[in-house]
Scaffold this motif. Sequence first.
Motif, PDB file in Angstrom:
ATOM      1  N   VAL A   1      25.033   9.634  65.700  1.00 44.22           N
ATOM      2  CA  VAL A   1      25.177   8.989  66.878  1.00 44.22           C
ATOM      3  C   VAL A   1      25.413   7.339  66.749  1.00 44.22           C
ATOM      4  CG1 VAL A   1      23.968   8.521  69.289  1.00 44.22           C
ATOM      5  CG2 VAL A   1      23.586  10.609  67.909  1.00 44.22           C
ATOM      6  N   GLU A   2      24.420   6.651  65.956  1.00 47.50           N
ATOM      7  CA  GLU A   2      24.779   5.429  65.693  1.00 47.50           C
ATOM      8  C   GLU A   2      26.189   4.953  65.271  1.00 47.50           C
ATOM      9  OE1 GLU A   2      23.651   1.510  65.719  1.00 47.50           O
ATOM     10  OE2 GLU A   2      22.369   3.075  66.570  1.00 47.50           O
ATOM     11  N   TRP A   3      26.706   5.810  63.941  1.00 45.90           N
ATOM     12  CA  TRP A   3      27.869   5.419  63.463  1.00 45.90           C
ATOM     13  C   TRP A   3      29.019   5.694  64.523  1.00 45.90           C
ATOM     14  CZ3 TRP A   3      32.541   7.892  62.106  1.00 45.90           C
ATOM     15  CH2 TRP A   3      33.022   7.271  61.094  1.00 45.90           C
ATOM     16  N   LEU A   4      29.067   7.018  64.897  1.00 48.65           N
ATOM     17  CA  LEU A   4      30.033   7.559  65.805  1.00 48.65           C
ATOM     18  C   LEU A   4      30.158   6.659  67.155  1.00 48.65           C
ATOM     19  CD1 LEU A   4      32.430   9.477  66.351  1.00 48.65           C
ATOM     20  CD2 LEU A   4      30.914  11.124  67.295  1.00 48.65           C
ATOM     21  N   HIS A   5      28.896   6.197  67.797  1.00 48.21           N
ATOM     22  CA  HIS A   5      29.054   5.241  68.815  1.00 48.21           C
ATOM     23  C   HIS A   5      29.691   3.858  68.658  1.00 48.21           C
ATOM     24  CE1 HIS A   5      26.788   2.819  72.278  1.00 48.21           C
ATOM     25  NE2 HIS A   5      27.826   3.469  72.612  1.00 48.21           N
ATOM     26  N   GLU A   6      29.434   3.272  67.333  1.00 50.81           N
ATOM     27  CA  GLU A   6      30.147   2.062  66.689  1.00 50.81           C
ATOM     28  C   GLU A   6      31.755   2.301  66.872  1.00 50.81           C
ATOM     29  OE1 GLU A   6      29.792  -1.810  65.416  1.00 50.81           O
ATOM     30  OE2 GLU A   6      28.360  -0.764  66.519  1.00 50.81           O
TER      31      GLU A   6
ATOM     32  N   ASN B   1      17.918  12.459  67.359  1.00 48.47           N
ATOM     33  CA  ASN B   1      16.635  12.560  66.634  1.00 48.47           C
ATOM     34  C   ASN B   1      16.599  12.497  65.298  1.00 48.47           C
ATOM     35  OD1 ASN B   1      17.406  15.214  66.216  1.00 48.47           O
ATOM     36  ND2 ASN B   1      16.196  15.943  67.842  1.00 48.47           N
ATOM     37  N   GLY B   2      15.632  13.019  64.424  1.00 45.78           N
ATOM     38  CA  GLY B   2      15.780  12.924  63.064  1.00 45.78           C
ATOM     39  C   GLY B   2      16.204  14.288  62.519  1.00 45.78           C
ATOM     40  N   VAL B   3      16.823  15.186  63.041  1.00 50.00           N
ATOM     41  CA  VAL B   3      17.092  16.539  62.558  1.00 50.00           C
ATOM     42  C   VAL B   3      18.245  16.269  61.762  1.00 50.00           C
ATOM     43  CG1 VAL B   3      18.087  18.708  63.034  1.00 50.00           C
ATOM     44  CG2 VAL B   3      16.197  17.752  64.645  1.00 50.00           C
ATOM     45  N   LEU B   4      18.193  16.945  60.463  1.00 51.66           N
ATOM     46  CA  LEU B   4      19.234  16.759  59.438  1.00 51.66           C
ATOM     47  C   LEU B   4      20.473  17.486  59.834  1.00 51.66           C
ATOM     48  CD1 LEU B   4      17.186  16.544  56.100  1.00 51.66           C
ATOM     49  CD2 LEU B   4      18.070  14.725  57.712  1.00 51.66           C
ATOM     50  N   TYR B   5      21.656  17.253  59.568  1.00 51.67           N
ATOM     51  CA  TYR B   5      22.884  17.731  59.686  1.00 51.67           C
ATOM     52  C   TYR B   5      23.836  17.415  58.352  1.00 51.67           C
ATOM     53  CZ  TYR B   5      21.680  18.657  64.440  1.00 51.67           C
ATOM     54  OH  TYR B   5      20.986  19.234  65.415  1.00 51.67           O
ATOM     55  N   ARG B   6      24.921  18.254  58.191  1.00 56.29           N
ATOM     56  CA  ARG B   6      25.660  18.148  57.120  1.00 56.29           C
ATOM     57  C   ARG B   6      27.130  18.510  57.392  1.00 56.29           C
ATOM     58  NH1 ARG B   6      23.123  22.937  53.374  1.00 56.29           N
ATOM     59  NH2 ARG B   6      23.966  24.747  54.572  1.00 56.29           N
ATOM     60  N   PHE B   7      28.066  18.321  56.730  1.00 61.89           N
ATOM     61  CA  PHE B   7      29.253  18.820  56.824  1.00 61.89           C
ATOM     62  C   PHE B   7      29.519  20.382  56.111  1.00 61.89           C
ATOM     63  CE2 PHE B   7      30.463  14.189  57.177  1.00 61.89           C
ATOM     64  CZ  PHE B   7      30.777  14.426  58.350  1.00 61.89           C
TER      65      PHE B   7
ATOM     66  N   ALA C   1      20.628  13.142  62.979  1.00 59.02           N
ATOM     67  CA  ALA C   1      21.489  13.093  64.286  1.00 59.02           C
ATOM     68  C   ALA C   1      21.608  11.689  64.795  1.00 59.02           C
ATOM     69  CB  ALA C   1      20.784  14.196  65.353  1.00 59.02           C
ATOM     70  N   SER C   2      20.442  11.075  64.741  1.00 55.69           N
ATOM     71  CA  SER C   2      20.363   9.593  65.074  1.00 55.69           C
ATOM     72  C   SER C   2      21.326   8.671  64.422  1.00 55.69           C
ATOM     73  CB  SER C   2      18.975   9.081  65.122  1.00 55.69           C
ATOM     74  OG  SER C   2      18.123   9.270  65.965  1.00 55.69           O
ATOM     75  N   GLU C   3      21.550   9.037  63.026  1.00 53.15           N
ATOM     76  CA  GLU C   3      22.440   8.202  62.117  1.00 53.15           C
ATOM     77  C   GLU C   3      23.891   8.428  62.658  1.00 53.15           C
ATOM     78  OE1 GLU C   3      19.848   8.065  58.126  1.00 53.15           O
ATOM     79  OE2 GLU C   3      21.282   9.430  58.298  1.00 53.15           O
TER      80      GLU C   3
ATOM     81  N   THR D   1      28.325   9.907  73.348  1.00 52.26           N
ATOM     82  CA  THR D   1      28.283  10.083  71.951  1.00 52.26           C
ATOM     83  C   THR D   1      27.749  11.488  71.636  1.00 52.26           C
ATOM     84  OG1 THR D   1      28.490   7.846  71.409  1.00 52.26           O
ATOM     85  CG2 THR D   1      28.234   9.185  69.595  1.00 52.26           C
ATOM     86  N   VAL D   2      26.462  11.472  72.012  1.00 53.64           N
ATOM     87  CA  VAL D   2      25.638  12.821  71.839  1.00 53.64           C
ATOM     88  C   VAL D   2      26.391  13.992  72.309  1.00 53.64           C
ATOM     89  CG1 VAL D   2      23.595  13.976  72.384  1.00 53.64           C
ATOM     90  CG2 VAL D   2      23.474  11.559  71.875  1.00 53.64           C
ATOM     91  N   GLN D   3      27.016  13.936  73.451  1.00 55.24           N
ATOM     92  CA  GLN D   3      27.686  15.126  73.955  1.00 55.24           C
ATOM     93  C   GLN D   3      28.945  15.459  72.922  1.00 55.24           C
ATOM     94  OE1 GLN D   3      27.119  16.963  76.622  1.00 55.24           O
ATOM     95  NE2 GLN D   3      25.802  15.743  77.624  1.00 55.24           N
TER      96      GLN D   3
END
Length: 512
Positions: A36-41, A86-92, A32-34, A58-60
């Motif tokens: 957030v970081e990428w989409l925020h940029e 946080n560090g929870v994993l997500y995928r498409f 999730a943090s990755e 961005t989290v919203q």
Amino acid sequence: MQWNEITKYFRAGMPLRKHRQHFKTHGSCFTASEAVEWLHEVLRNNSNFGPEVTRQQTVQLLRKFLKNHVIEDIKGRWGSENLEDNGVLYRFPSTSPVKPLPSSCPPKENLENFSRDKERLFKLPHLSRRTFKKHELLQSLENLEKTNPDIIGENKEDILHRKEISHEYVQETWRNIILIHLQTILGIPSLEEVLQPTQIVPEYIIYNMTNTSKHGVVILQNKSEDLPHWVLSAMKCLAYWPRNNDMSQPTYSGFERDVFRTVADYFLNLPEPLLTFEYYELFVNILDLLQPHLERIAIQALQICCLLLPPPNRRKIQLLMRMISRISENVDMPRLHDAMGTRSLMIQTFSRCVLCCAEEVDLDELLSTRLVSFLMDHQQEIFKVPTYLQVAVRDHIEYMKMAQCKHPKEEICAILPTYSYCKQITSQEFEEQKVSTSQAAVTELLENIIKDKNLSVKDKKKKLKQFQKEYPLIYQNRFPTTENEAMLFDNKPTIKQPMLSLRKPRFRSLRY
């Protein structure tokens, strides 16, 4: 920015990689943090949002993605807004939530649509803020010129140079990446004898990777190149028998056999095999890998090779393999042949329309049946899109763009990655190993013919004769005497050795 645009952009551009969590490795995912970081940029550098976008906003947005199944957690769960930084994993998910928008333009040929797909695939920013401003959320160059008048004043020479990178250079990058990966997988020093760079058409590869259904089957824009509707209906009827058989329509004894013959007649009358005459040598060379201890390597090699096919061919062979695989596993399917099992019937019927040489070769049938059997058993993995190729090309192109921005007037030369997993050997050692591997594969082919219980005695003798003609030494080692052949068929030997045989004189009785 529209919802469709940002979801398509996020799915296409968000970097994916392997993550290890709870002693288990998960591929093609992100934390999730990755995200957030990428989409925020991305949002901060977009003119529709600007640098005042906060990380919490961005989290919203990512929570909305989770709720609407743009993303899902690593266990496939979605529908809530339970997402934190946080560090929870997500995928498409395997299917895109974006519905195609209606177009006012008439449908065009597949190849005419390749350029649009190519632009969408390669003009995606990775993590670079400097290159992002020139490619805002999949907008066309015309829109960029209207919304960003500052671009008009850019140096024209630099623009032309960048266009060259995004077209000819990108295509050459695709060719090189394909050759490097395939050569590494096969473990051979050169592909010159089986595959030339000119045989790799980047447009086909891009189309086969980006225009697929939720099951990974290629979708053709030009419907005239697709299977006829009646063939698709017949294949669907057999693949889902009896569930998909319309019981409201009158049926009769042997109905399913007639439907099968209809499908078989269509494929057997195609002008060339589905794997094409052009790639015959390539697929024949992969047959050496169809051994139990090399199964994973064979799947990876076939995965890339099938990606080279023209989109109509790839779609047809995908649907055919899915159908015959389902039919072979369907215990409710009535017998389609009186003397042959269903699996053997599928392989024997369709092998020649999948692989054969432009010039008739005696062992064509043996080679094609072996390949079709493997394709049928591993069709889901073989026709899965290898996204790592797309990542390799994208990373290389992104590096070129960044280097060009820093040094716009210099000629940039980036070395493509090479992959080496084995100790380098001499040419003589390679030839010895090549012969050894080939002989082992051919010997295994002979054993498969001998042990195939679904072959009739007549067909088995025919195949053994073909084998004996092509590989007399290997056949001699397996059957050193005619008695060995007799043991195979439990009767008198009928396959004669290629040697001079003297006929015994016949004596007449003196008695009348």
